[in-house]
Design a protein around this motif. Structure first.
Motif, PDB file in Angstrom:
ATOM      1  N   HIS A   1       0.685  -1.134   0.050  1.00 57.74           N
ATOM      2  CA  HIS A   1       0.057   0.120  -0.001  1.00 57.74           C
ATOM      3  C   HIS A   1       0.718   1.102   0.074  1.00 57.74           C
ATOM      4  N   ARG A   2       0.687   2.268  -1.086  1.00 55.49           N
ATOM      5  CA  ARG A   2       1.669   3.096  -1.038  1.00 55.49           C
ATOM      6  C   ARG A   2       1.651   4.198   0.099  1.00 55.49           C
ATOM      7  N   PHE A   3       0.537   4.285   0.519  1.00 56.07           N
ATOM      8  CA  PHE A   3       0.171   5.325   1.923  1.00 56.07           C
ATOM      9  C   PHE A   3       0.959   4.840   3.081  1.00 56.07           C
TER      10      PHE A   3
ATOM     11  N   ALA B   1       8.949   9.934  -1.220  1.00 54.14           N
ATOM     12  CA  ALA B   1       9.316  10.915  -2.406  1.00 54.14           C
ATOM     13  C   ALA B   1       8.903  10.162  -3.857  1.00 54.14           C
ATOM     14  N   GLU B   2       9.407   8.754  -3.962  1.00 52.63           N
ATOM     15  CA  GLU B   2       9.352   8.027  -5.050  1.00 52.63           C
ATOM     16  C   GLU B   2       7.876   7.789  -5.453  1.00 52.63           C
ATOM     17  N   LEU B   3       6.930   7.597  -4.446  1.00 51.41           N
ATOM     18  CA  LEU B   3       5.618   7.312  -4.727  1.00 51.41           C
ATOM     19  C   LEU B   3       4.568   8.358  -4.961  1.00 51.41           C
ATOM     20  N   TYR B   4       4.968   9.434  -4.188  1.00 52.17           N
ATOM     21  CA  TYR B   4       3.934  10.469  -4.225  1.00 52.17           C
ATOM     22  C   TYR B   4       4.434  11.938  -4.919  1.00 52.17           C
ATOM     23  N   GLU B   5       5.852  11.979  -5.455  1.00 52.94           N
ATOM     24  CA  GLU B   5       6.119  13.128  -6.032  1.00 52.94           C
ATOM     25  C   GLU B   5       5.338  13.342  -7.399  1.00 52.94           C
ATOM     26  N   PRO B   6       4.843  14.555  -7.604  1.00 51.81           N
ATOM     27  CA  PRO B   6       3.893  14.546  -8.848  1.00 51.81           C
ATOM     28  C   PRO B   6       4.360  13.901 -10.210  1.00 51.81           C
TER      29      PRO B   6
ATOM     30  N   ALA C   1       2.664  10.033 -11.617  1.00 51.58           N
ATOM     31  CA  ALA C   1       2.151   9.896 -13.088  1.00 51.58           C
ATOM     32  C   ALA C   1       2.962   8.609 -13.871  1.00 51.58           C
ATOM     33  N   ARG C   2       4.166   8.505 -13.514  1.00 43.36           N
ATOM     34  CA  ARG C   2       4.918   7.560 -14.319  1.00 43.36           C
ATOM     35  C   ARG C   2       4.779   6.241 -13.700  1.00 43.36           C
ATOM     36  N   ILE C   3       4.371   6.016 -12.384  1.00 39.24           N
ATOM     37  CA  ILE C   3       4.418   4.745 -11.717  1.00 39.24           C
ATOM     38  C   ILE C   3       2.908   4.133 -11.466  1.00 39.24           C
TER      39      ILE C   3
END
Length: 358
Positions: free
Chosen positions: A199-201, A212-217, A221-223
Motif C-alpha cells: 500500500h503506497r500510503f 518521495a518516490e511514490l507521491y512526487e507528482p 504519474a509514471r508509476i
C-alpha cells in the motif's frame, strides 16, 4: 516500578439545627433600656450536644446603637470550646421566607470569653428597616437561627485509587493485517524476479524515501499501473523490510547462524537506503550483540559504509578490549577490510595501542 495511587477521604462531622424565636408584642418590649442586661433570651436549645440561646435587645446594646436592634447567638455550655458557624435571619411575615442578616463563618466559640457571642457587632438591623417592612406584622417579629456545630473530622482508611488498566497499543497489529490479508494493494514491486505488492500510503508514512518516490507528482504519474523495479536487493530482504514497515518489528522467525547475521546486515543496508532510522538502530543493536572474532571486521566495514556511528564505536571498543587480536587479523573479513577500507584498520590499531599503554 508501576506507580501506586491510593486515596483517603476527610469528612467533617457536623450537626445542624434551626431555632425559631418568635417575639410577640414587639412594641411592648420597647423601653427596656440599652444596657447589657436589657435583653430577652430565647428558650435554651441544643445543637451538637451543646446548649445555646438567642439574645434580643429591642432598644439596642448600648446608647451608641440605640437606633438598632441587637441579636446575638450565645453559647451557654460551661467551660467548653465549640467550633461552629451560624446564620441569623429575619422571617418575612407575609411570605414565611427568611433572609439572612448576619453570618458567622466557622470559628471557635469559647464559653470563657466574649467569643461565646455571635456576631461581635451591635448593629444587627436598623430599627426603622424592621418597623417599615414585612418583617414586622401584627406586632410580631420572628428571628431564625441556623446553627452548624463542626466536630472532629473523620478520615477514611487508605484505599487503592480506582484504576482501569490501559491496553497496549494494537495499531501495529491492525496495520500488519493489511499486509497479511493482501487487500487494497495499489503498488507493485519487482524484486529479484518476484512481484511484491503493498500500500503506497503505508510505505510513504514510514519512509521519506518511499514517500518521495511514490507521491512526487512527476514520478507518481509514471508509476501508476506499473511495477516498480527494485535493484540490488534480495526478495527476502525486501519482504523483511515490508514486514517492519507494517508491524514495527522484525519477522518472527530469524534465520539461523551465519545466515541470520547476513540477513541483518542486508536489512541494515535496506534501512539506510530508505531512511528508516529505527530499523537501522534495531539492526545495529542485534549485530552489536553478535560481535565476535569472526564477525567484527565485516561488521566494522558495514558500519563505516552506512554511517552507523554507534555500531562502529562498538566494533572499535571490541578490538580495544579483545585479547584475540591475532585471531581477528587472521579472518577473511579482516583481510577484506584491509583492502577496501585501510583507514578503518588505522583507527582500530591506534585505539588498540592507546588501550595497551593505559
Amino acid at each position: 516500578m508501576e506507580a501506586c495511587k491510593t486515596v483517603s477521604t476527610c469528612t467533617p462531622e457536623v450537626n445542624q439545627g434551626t431555632h425559631v424565636f418568635d417575639i410577640l408584642g414587639y412594641s411592648k418590649h420597647r423601653g427596656m433600656g440599652n444596657d447589657a442586661d436589657s435583653c430577652i433570651r430565647s428558650g435554651i436549645f441544643t445543637v451538637g450536644g451543646y446548649d445555646w440561646t438567642i439574645r434580643f435587645y429591642p432598644d439596642g446594646y448600648d446608647e451608641r446603637y440605640k437606633d438598632y436592634i441587637a441579636v446575638y447567638l450565645e453559647l451557654l455550655s460551661k467551660s467548653t470550646k465549640v467550633r461552629a458557624s451560624c446564620d441569623l435571619r429575619l422571617v418575612d411575615q407575609c411570605t414565611g421566607f427568611s433572609s439572612s442578616v448576619h453570618k458567622t463563618g466557622p470559628r471557635v466559640f469559647s464559653s470563657d470569653d466574649s467569643t461565646k457571642f455571635a456576631p461581635q457587632t451591635c448593629d444587627f438591623k436598623r430599627r426603622s428597616e424592621i418597623e417599615d417592612s414585612t418583617y414586622l406584622r401584627d406586632d410580631r417579629l420572628t428571628i431564625e437561627c441556623i446553627l452548624t456545630v463542626i466536630k472532629k473530622a473523620h478520615v477514611t482508611e487508605t484505599k487503592p485509587f480506582p484504576k482501569i488498566d490501559m491496553p497496549p497499543s494494537d495499531m501495529a497489529e491492525h496495520v500488519g493485517r493489511l499486509l497479511e490479508e493482501k487487500e487494497g494493494f495499489d503498488v507493485s514491486f519487482s524484486v529479484g524476479g518476484e512481484t511484491v505488492e503493498a500500500h503506497r500510503f503505508v510505505l510513504a508514512m514510514r519512509s521519506p524515501v518511499f514517500k518521495a518516490e511514490l507521491y512526487e507528482p512527476m514520478r507518481e504519474a509514471r508509476i501508476m499501473g506499473q511495477c516498480i523495479t527494485i535493484e540490488d536487493m534480495q526478495p527476502a530482504v525486501f519482504r523483511a523490510l515490508l514486514h517492519f514497515i507494517y508491524t514495527d518489528s522484525l519477522p518472527g522467525k530469524h534465520l539461523e547462524g551465519d545466515k541470520d547475521t547476513e540477513m541483518l546486515r542486508l536489512l541494515l543496508v535496506a534501512a539506510d537506503r530508505y531512511a528508516m532510522e529505527r530499523l537501522k538502530l534495531v539492526c545495529q543493536s542485534i549485530l552489536c550483540e553478535d560481535l565476535n572474532v569472526d564477525t567484527m571486521a565485516t561488521t566494522l566495514a558495514l558500519a563505516d559504509q552506512h554511517s552507523c556511528d554507534k555500531l562502529k564505536n562498538a566494533c572499535l571498543k571490541f578490538i580495544e578490549m579483545s585479547d584475540a587480536m591475532d585471531a581477528v587479523v587472521a579472518t577473511q573479513g579482516f583481510k577484506d577490510v584491509k583492502v577496501t577500507c585501510p583507514s578503518l584498520l588505522v583507527d582500530a590499531l591506534e585505539m588498540r595501542r592507546k588501550f595497551r599503554r593505559a
